[in-house]
Motif scaffolding. Structure first.
Motif, short mmCIF file in Angstrom:
data_model
loop_
_atom_site.label_atom_id
_atom_site.label_comp_id
_atom_site.label_asym_id
_atom_site.label_seq_id
_atom_site.Cartn_x
_atom_site.Cartn_y
_atom_site.Cartn_z
N UNK A 406 32.58 16.00 56.04
CA UNK A 406 33.25 14.71 56.29
C UNK A 406 34.17 14.79 57.50
N UNK A 407 34.93 15.89 57.63
CA UNK A 407 35.83 16.04 58.76
C UNK A 407 35.04 16.15 60.07
N UNK A 408 33.91 16.86 60.06
CA UNK A 408 33.10 16.99 61.27
C UNK A 408 32.59 15.62 61.73
N UNK A 409 32.12 14.80 60.78
CA UNK A 409 31.63 13.46 61.17
C UNK A 409 32.77 12.58 61.67
N UNK A 410 33.94 12.69 61.04
CA UNK A 410 35.09 11.91 61.50
C UNK A 410 35.54 12.38 62.88
N UNK A 411 35.52 13.70 63.13
CA UNK A 411 35.94 14.21 64.45
C UNK A 411 34.97 13.77 65.54
N UNK A 412 33.69 13.79 65.26
CA UNK A 412 32.73 13.34 66.27
C UNK A 412 32.89 11.86 66.55
N UNK A 413 33.23 11.07 65.52
CA UNK A 413 33.50 9.64 65.76
C UNK A 413 34.75 9.46 66.62
N UNK A 490 30.50 25.08 60.54
CA UNK A 490 31.04 23.76 60.87
C UNK A 490 32.11 23.87 61.96
N UNK A 491 32.88 24.98 62.00
CA UNK A 491 33.88 25.17 63.06
C UNK A 491 33.21 25.27 64.42
N UNK A 492 32.07 25.96 64.48
CA UNK A 492 31.34 26.06 65.73
C UNK A 492 30.78 24.71 66.15
N UNK A 493 30.30 23.91 65.18
CA UNK A 493 29.80 22.57 65.50
C UNK A 493 30.91 21.70 66.06
N UNK A 494 32.13 21.80 65.48
CA UNK A 494 33.25 21.02 65.99
C UNK A 494 33.67 21.50 67.38
N UNK A 495 33.64 22.83 67.59
CA UNK A 495 33.97 23.36 68.92
C UNK A 495 32.96 22.88 69.96
N UNK A 496 31.67 22.83 69.57
CA UNK A 496 30.66 22.32 70.50
C UNK A 496 30.89 20.87 70.84
N UNK A 497 31.35 20.05 69.87
CA UNK A 497 31.63 18.64 70.16
C UNK A 497 32.82 18.49 71.09
N UNK A 498 33.87 19.30 70.89
CA UNK A 498 35.02 19.26 71.80
C UNK A 498 34.62 19.67 73.21
N UNK A 499 33.81 20.71 73.32
CA UNK A 499 33.38 21.18 74.64
C UNK A 499 32.50 20.14 75.34
N UNK A 500 31.60 19.48 74.59
CA UNK A 500 30.72 18.48 75.19
C UNK A 500 31.48 17.25 75.63
N UNK A 501 32.57 16.89 74.91
CA UNK A 501 33.32 15.69 75.25
C UNK A 501 34.04 15.81 76.58
N UNK A 502 34.23 17.02 77.08
CA UNK A 502 34.93 17.19 78.37
C UNK A 502 33.98 17.15 79.55
N UNK A 503 32.68 17.19 79.33
CA UNK A 503 31.73 17.31 80.43
C UNK A 503 31.56 15.99 81.18
N UNK A 504 31.34 16.07 82.50
CA UNK A 504 31.09 14.83 83.28
C UNK A 504 29.84 14.11 82.79
#
Length: 591
Positions: A406-413, A490-504
């Motif tokens: 649930x937290x992973x889906x909320x963080x990606x949103x 799930x921590x790695x999936x969240x880290x991947x979302x944070x890293x992708x959100x910074x990309x041009x």
């Protein structure tokens, strides 16, 4: 003449003689009736009438005729009984054959009012032992005694007819003790509905329906009334709509509830549980789960992500009510469950997240599925930063996959292009909203009956979430996948979302970086552990590359056969392999 020399009379002649005799008797009776009528018409007295009539002969004829009429009625009843018994025997025989053959015809077995006795029940129990098709067995209105009923119950309790879900034993001569014994014997068959006692009185059909045939008599197409009411049948079969006549309006068993009213009632249950000194986790989890299901349904019926100009007034009732109740949701997240032993705790009690907090996090994730600025800004300004607290709780409970999902889906949103500008991502990076303020500004709750307190386990984590995620994943980089902590995935999936959100180009236009992306980069650049973890050749890149690879490792390369005339191949032939194995055991080798 002696009896041996009497002439034989044909059956046809005998029948003709009986018919003539009956006709003569009828003519004589009519003459007697006419004589009596004429005598009464001429004013004769009873004495004169009795004296003028052959009373002895008339009485004998009437007695003979009455006896013959009774015999004919008895014979007709015997013929009807014989036909009924024959039909019952055919029903029993066909049903036993279907049950024995384990065919599809034995799914609905109706032997009601079929004169089923103890002998038939004995055969039926033997056939049911190997039957896996039967779902309904109707033995109502038969001759089952106590021994027959108990023997059938014992057979079913020992595993016969494992898929049976409906058993009708009503209107049988079973004693109260036998009925209690049957229920006790079959109490372990949880999905089996057993009906005992008398049958209800028949209900007269309405005049408009009197001429119609009863539904379900042709081929067993419709379920019986008792089977229709079985809760396990209603779970898998739509019995209500199928049994309605064409053009007949469906009657709703309950009045339709207005969504706003139902939402208010569910949140009232949550508030009452929060104020109750004897609350349990189920008192909070049950209404929160129901609300989350309703919000999921509303989101499934909408176009996601919602439009950028969507306002709170445009939201559906349950979603809008959930946003208004964010302070209540934060209070639920602050209630910690008492430590308890679980399957993985061995002997020591472990801290558990609690069903109430898992339901609250799921509700938050469903609300954020909208991915629109209005919803994100409402969550940003909610007291206590619920998303930040949820992230910390998920990090503190590594084995709680429902909360982590649930937290992973909320963080990606929160990191979605449509909501990034609202700044909800700050709760993921800084642990607080943009205006500042600690995560847990809420008074401590009194302990519940199971030890629930506002312990705020997530607040005990000193590192901010990105640093905690980087440290958790970096430790797992040197370990094989099967030896890593359960929270690494799930921590790695969240880290991947944070890293992708910074990309041009993350927000759509190629090479473009939005203002909130620059702010996100700056916030993460201030955390040394994250910078080292997310470097170009750091652990994050290696772990993400492992996720992109094959689950079972690289595939074996195909063997290439040598060209003709090339050097002898070192690949063993079948004969070489057999000779090698024979040599190991000292056996003679093949030539």
């Amino acid at each position: 003449m002696p009896a041996a020399h009497l002439p034989k009379v044909d059956e046809e002649e005998a029948g003709t003689a009986d018919a003539d005799e009956t006709a003569r008797e009828l003519e004589e009776e009519e003459e007697d009736a006419e004589t009596a009528s004429s005598a009464s018409g001429e004013g004769l007295t009873d004495d004169d009438t009795d004296a003028s009539q052959p009373t002895g002969t008339g009485k004998k004829k009437r007695k003979k005729k009455k006896k013959k009429a009774n015999g004919e009625a008895s014979g007709e009843a015997s013929r009807v009984d014989a036909e009924v018994r024959k039909q019952q025997q055919e029903r029993v025989s066909n049903a036993l054959a279907d049950v024995r053959a384990n065919s599809s015809g034995s799914i609905w077995v109706d032997l009601s009012s079929a004169a089923v006795d103890a002998k038939t029940v004995k055969k039926l129990c033997a056939h049911l032992a190997a039957n896996t098709e039967i779902l309904s067995l109707n033995l109502a209105g038969n001759c089952l005694d106590d021994e027959s009923g108990e023997s059938l119950a014992r057979a079913l309790a020992q595993g016969a007819a494992p898929n049976l879900i409906d058993l009708d034993l009503r209107d049988n001569p079973l004693s109260p003790a036998a009925e209690a014994s049957v229920r006790a014997t079959l109490k372990e068959r949880k999905i089996l509905n057993v009906e005992l006692g008398p049958l209800p009185p028949p209900v007269a059909a309405p005049p408009a329906e009197a001429g119609k045939e009863e539904a379900g008599k042709e081929g067993g197409a419709s379920l019986s009334g008792s089977l229709r009411d079985n809760p396990y049948v209603r779970r898998f079969f739509q019995v209500d709509e199928d049994d309605q006549d064409e053009g007949q309006a469906l009657e709703s068993p309950t009045e339709q509830v207005v969504p706003e009213q139902l939402s208010a009632e569910l949140w009232e249950q949550v508030n009452q549980a929060l104020e109750s000194p004897t609350r349990t986790t189920a008192d909070l989890a049950t209404p929160l789960t129901a609300i989350a299901d309703q919000v999921r349904g509303e989101m499934d019926s909408c176009m996601l992500p919602m439009l950028a100009d969507t306002e709170l007034a445009d939201l559906r009732p349950f979603t809008a009510a959930a946003l208004r109740a964010l302070p209540t949701l934060r209070r639920v997240l602050g209630l910690a469950s008492a430590p308890r032993e679980t399957t993985f705790s061995r002997t020591a009690a472990l801290r558990t997240l609690g069903l109430h907090r898992a339901a609250a996090l799921e509700l938050l994730a469903q609300v954020l599925r909208a991915e629109c600025g209005a919803v994100a800004r409402t969550v940003v300004h909610a007291p206590g930063c619920p998303l930040a607290l949820g992230l910390r709780l998920a990090l503190a409970h590594e084995a709680c996959s429902p909360a982590q999902g649930a937290v992973l889906r909320a963080a990606r949103a929160a990191l979605a292009p449509g909501t990034g500008a609202a700044g909800l991502w700050r709760q993921l990076v800084c642990g607080a909203a943009g205006e500042g303020g600690p995560v847990g500004e809420v008074p401590d709750e009194e302990a519940g009956p199971h030890g629930e307190t506002d312990a705020r386990e997530g607040d005990a984590l000193e590192p901010v979430p990105p640093t905690a995620i980087a440290e958790l994943c970096a430790k797992a980089a040197d370990l094989a996948p099967g030896l890593r902590s359960p929270g690494v995935g799930w921590a790695l999936a969240l880290a991947g979302s944070l890293h992708a959100a910074m990309q041009p180009g993350y927000c759509g236009e190629e090479g473009r970086v939005e203002a909130w992306q620059e702010e996100l980069r700056e916030a993460l650049a201030g955390q040394a552990a994250w910078v080292e973890f997310a470097a170009a050749e750091g652990p994050l890149a290696d772990l993400l590359a492992q996720q992109q690879g094959d689950l079972a490792g690289p595939k074996p390369a195909r063997m290439v056969l040598p060209e003709p005339g090339a050097e002898p191949s070192r690949v063993l032939s079948g004969q070489d392999l057999i000779n090698m194995l024979r040599g190991l055991h000292g056996s003679p080798q093949l030539s």
